[in-house]
Design a protein around this motif. Sequence first.
Motif: not given
Length: 365
Positions: A326-330, A353-354, A234-239, A197-199
Amino acid sequence: MGQSLTPPARIGLVGCGAISGQYLTTLARTAGLELVAVADLDRSRAEQVARARPGIRDLPVDDLLTDPDVDIVLNLTTPAAHADIALRAIAAGKDVYGEKPLAATTAQGRAMLSAAASAGVRIGCAPDTVLGTGTQTARRAIDDGLIGAPVAATATMVTAGHERWHPDPDFYYQPGGGPLLDMGPYYVSCLVTLLGPVTAVIAAGSRTRDVRVIGSGPRAGERIPVAVDSHVTGVLTHAGGVLSTLVMSFDAGATRAAHVEVHGELGSLVVPDPNRFDGAVQVRGLSDPDWRPVPESAGYRGAGRGIGLADLAATTPGREPRAGGTFAYHVLNVLESMLTAAATGGTVPVRSRTGRPAAVPLSDG
């Protein structure tokens, strides 16, 4: 997905537009699914689908959503209608599987998940391409340590715009559309499947023109307004600390960049187009002279759009399907957070979170 030992899930399809043909192909060849009814605001489109498939009823939308012979509503409407159709189906006690994105906004997505939980029904959502052999083989390679600990990833989608081929492309340029919400779900779903997941996100967006011209079909030459950014990066920061760089564009013709690359401490991995189910995975270690293929090792072989619906139907009640709500919502939360970051110029935390969905063993789709 092989032969089903239980009665097939009875499917009512809402939305007989361009994407429905691919789902209809999967429905026709999947033992665990039975199409029983179709509906569309344009009744003639539903009638056309039903005429080609003996025994399938064409119904008004309201009637299909409450029909006692429908177990799962397959929601293939435009993004702006996703939440409305889903909420009405949930209120009627139906499971729902929808096209991406889950909804036009995260607020609508939250309402859908809340309603489903209260009603005791399940939500699934495209893209299910991540369940195919392409992304799943890449996931197994990463999980097996082939490139060591992941450090970074890139995901790139560049096209001149869907109005060149789609006869009714208006919704691609309205809220809920644009390259980020139209194509971003494939790429972000792939990244989250691979890396978790992405934070938080940062992003910027632009719009090259305010009008697009339809290039095909009966409306060819008609001008349509553009109400969303048509290039977003953009840049995504993963958990886990991995940084993913995302480029989604309807403003350019082509790119030579890989659709997705993942870079680790011991090497790099080329991941095939996440808008497809299959494709070649390649790896290059630190001492390798060139890229080499990674043998197919996981995922649904020969899968088509709708395999996520079959996965939902086969999932034990009470458990989250792989292509679940839940995954699609994230994923939607990540995309909407990017739009917020692009508008504000700051870092935006991703609150949802997912978990990573269960891996798919190599099997027939």
